[in-house]
Design an enzyme around this catalytic site. Structure first.
Site, PDB file in Angstrom:
ATOM      1  N   ASN A 172     -10.763   8.837   5.609  1.00  0.00           N
ATOM      2  CA  ASN A 172     -11.029  10.249   5.878  1.00  0.00           C
ATOM      3  C   ASN A 172     -12.514  10.504   6.096  1.00  0.00           C
ATOM      4  OD1 ASN A 172      -8.329  10.360   5.422  1.00  0.00           O
ATOM      5  ND2 ASN A 172      -8.482  11.387   3.438  1.00  0.00           N
TER       6      ASN A 172
ATOM      7  N   PRO B 139       5.195  10.647   1.475  1.00  0.00           N
ATOM      8  CA  PRO B 139       6.533  11.261   1.572  1.00  0.00           C
ATOM      9  C   PRO B 139       7.416  10.534   2.580  1.00  0.00           C
ATOM     10  CG  PRO B 139       4.815  12.791   2.354  1.00  0.00           C
ATOM     11  CD  PRO B 139       4.139  11.539   1.913  1.00  0.00           C
TER      12      PRO B 139
ATOM     13  N   HIS C 170     -14.579   5.170   8.025  1.00  0.00           N
ATOM     14  CA  HIS C 170     -14.684   5.786   9.356  1.00  0.00           C
ATOM     15  C   HIS C 170     -15.824   6.792   9.441  1.00  0.00           C
ATOM     16  CE1 HIS C 170     -10.143   4.746   9.881  1.00  0.00           C
ATOM     17  NE2 HIS C 170     -10.903   3.695   9.986  1.00  0.00           N
TER      18      HIS C 170
HETATM   19  N1  APR Z   1       0.713  13.171   0.488  1.00  0.00           N
HETATM   20  C1  APR Z   1       0.722  11.854   0.852  1.00  0.00           C
HETATM   21  N2  APR Z   1       0.916  11.444   2.133  1.00  0.00           N
HETATM   22  C2  APR Z   1       1.136  12.399   3.061  1.00  0.00           C
HETATM   23  C3  APR Z   1       1.169  13.788   2.751  1.00  0.00           C
HETATM   24  C4  APR Z   1       0.935  14.158   1.384  1.00  0.00           C
HETATM   25  N3  APR Z   1       0.928  15.423   0.996  1.00  0.00           N
HETATM   26  N4  APR Z   1       1.413  14.495   3.894  1.00  0.00           N
HETATM   27  C5  APR Z   1       1.539  13.557   4.901  1.00  0.00           C
HETATM   28  N5  APR Z   1       1.382  12.309   4.387  1.00  0.00           N
HETATM   29  C6  APR Z   1       1.417  11.017   5.096  1.00  0.00           C
HETATM   30  C7  APR Z   1       2.235  10.995   6.382  1.00  0.00           C
HETATM   31  O1  APR Z   1       3.593  10.703   6.109  1.00  0.00           O
HETATM   32  C8  APR Z   1       1.546   9.862   7.160  1.00  0.00           C
HETATM   33  O2  APR Z   1       2.150   8.608   6.847  1.00  0.00           O
HETATM   34  O3  APR Z   1       0.101  10.740   5.484  1.00  0.00           O
HETATM   35  C9  APR Z   1       0.116   9.870   6.616  1.00  0.00           C
HETATM   36  C10 APR Z   1      -0.947  10.377   7.597  1.00  0.00           C
HETATM   37  O4  APR Z   1      -0.999   9.454   8.650  1.00  0.00           O
HETATM   38  P1  APR Z   1      -2.016   9.683   9.884  1.00  0.00           P
HETATM   39  O5  APR Z   1      -1.946  11.070  10.334  1.00  0.00           O
HETATM   40  O6  APR Z   1      -1.726   8.585  10.838  1.00  0.00           O
HETATM   41  O7  APR Z   1      -3.464   9.496   9.213  1.00  0.00           O
HETATM   42  P2  APR Z   1      -4.212   8.147   8.789  1.00  0.00           P
HETATM   43  O8  APR Z   1      -3.264   7.091   8.353  1.00  0.00           O
HETATM   44  O9  APR Z   1      -5.278   8.532   7.862  1.00  0.00           O
HETATM   45  O10 APR Z   1      -4.877   7.726  10.210  1.00  0.00           O
HETATM   46  C11 APR Z   1      -5.700   6.594  10.225  1.00  0.00           C
HETATM   47  O11 APR Z   1      -6.337   7.018  12.497  1.00  0.00           O
HETATM   48  O12 APR Z   1      -6.678   8.709  13.954  1.00  0.00           O
HETATM   49  C12 APR Z   1      -7.310   7.729  13.264  1.00  0.00           C
HETATM   50  O13 APR Z   1      -9.538   7.563  12.439  1.00  0.00           O
HETATM   51  C13 APR Z   1      -8.341   8.277  12.293  1.00  0.00           C
HETATM   52  O14 APR Z   1      -8.729   7.723   9.956  1.00  0.00           O
HETATM   53  C14 APR Z   1      -7.738   7.985  10.923  1.00  0.00           C
HETATM   54  C15 APR Z   1      -6.855   6.792  11.201  1.00  0.00           C
END
Ligand code: APR
Length: 246
Positions: A99, A215, A116
């Site tokens: 994040n 979730p 990042h």
């Molecule tokens: N608690 C826990 N997990 C959650 C919640 C919650 N309240 N709400 C959503 N999620 C989960 C979703 O199910 C999903 O698997 O969080 C995840 C978010 O995934 P992404 O949107 O893909 O985010 P992330 O994994 O951080 O992305 C990785 O991709 O776009 C690039 O650089 C950006 O750091 C980012 C990287």
């Protein structure tokens, strides 16, 4: 709550947590790939690459300025608070985050490894000799878009890692070291972006007990020892309540 996990969260255990956008979802920060995720509404290749910035720095900055504005109105949630508390209570605790929102830092988390970068940092796009590589800038409404480097008047860029860019090798080394642990908990990430997702397998190879909090299922679900279905803001406080004497 699983005794297997709670019993392993001992005062001197080496505990590492990897977080993604899901940990900030309950604070109101949009995720990237969720139902109303950023990448559902915006195209990463037009906003989150160096090529996109070179092509249209104004467009890219308008998008980052909008995200900064939105994040500034959000506060750390219960998940951030539990992890910040753990970073003080467990002497061998590390947090690796994907994040860029700065909410872990705002919650007071120690030993945060930002893979990042940060949306609250900027750098000189031209990499002029006098400017530091990155510096903090909390401005919410810039007088000029793209904002200018105070040293060379060229455009400045957001201090985040864009698609196609390499991560800071020092940060990657720190994260690899942190993956050598006893308990590794991945929270709120879709586990598809590397090298971040690779630390889950690395921790497993180091013999860590691995846990996923999400979730939804992810590609990591079948690889971890324990998968807890639920929001981080609910599950982490439940685990924390079970911790006695730590
Ligand atoms: N608690 C826990 N997990 C959650 C919640 C919650 N309240 N709400 C959503 N999620 C989960 C979703 O199910 C999903 O698997 O969080 C995840 C978010 O995934 P992404 O949107 O893909 O985010 P992330 O994994 O951080 O992305 C990785 O991709 O776009 C690039 O650089 C950006 O750091 C980012 C990287």
């Amino acid at each position: 709550m699983s005794r297997d996990l709670v019993d392993r969260l001992q005062p001197d255990a080496r505990i590492t947590v990897l977080t993604g956008a899901g940990v900030s979802a309950a604070s109101g920060v949009p995720t990237f790939r969720g139902a109303d995720g950023l990448w559902k509404n915006f195209r990463p290749e037009t906003l989150a690459t160096a090529e996109a910035f070179g092509r249209d720095p104004k467009l890219v900055w308008e998008w980052y300025a909008w995200r900064r504005f939105r994040i500034a109105a959000c506060d750390p949630n219960a998940a951030h608070r539990v992890l910040a508390d753990w970073s003080r209570r467990f002497k061998n605790f590390n947090l690796i985050t994907q994040n860029v929102d700065g909410l872990h830092e705002r919650a007071g988390t120690r030993n945060t490894i930002c893979l990042h970068g940060s949306i609250w940092e900027v750098g000189c796009w031209q990499g002029c000799a006098t400017a530091p590589r990155r510096w903090r800038d909390d401005t919410l409404s810039f007088a000029e878009i793209p904002p200018r480097c105070p040293h060379c008047r060229g455009p400045i860029r957001p201090g985040v890692v864009w698609f196609g860019e390499t991560l800071d090798p020092t940060v990657v080394r720190q994260a690899s070291k942190a993956a050598e642990c006893d308990v590794f908990i991945t929270v709120g990430t879709s586990a598809i972006v590397y090298p971040a997702a690779g630390f889950i397998t690395a921790a497993r190879h180091h013999g860590a007990y691995t846990v996923e909090i999400n979730p939804e299922t992810t590609p990591a679900t079948s690889a971890v020892d324990l998968s807890l279905r639920g929001g981080a803001e609910m599950v982490l406080p439940l685990i924390d309540q079970q911790l006695v004497g730590v």
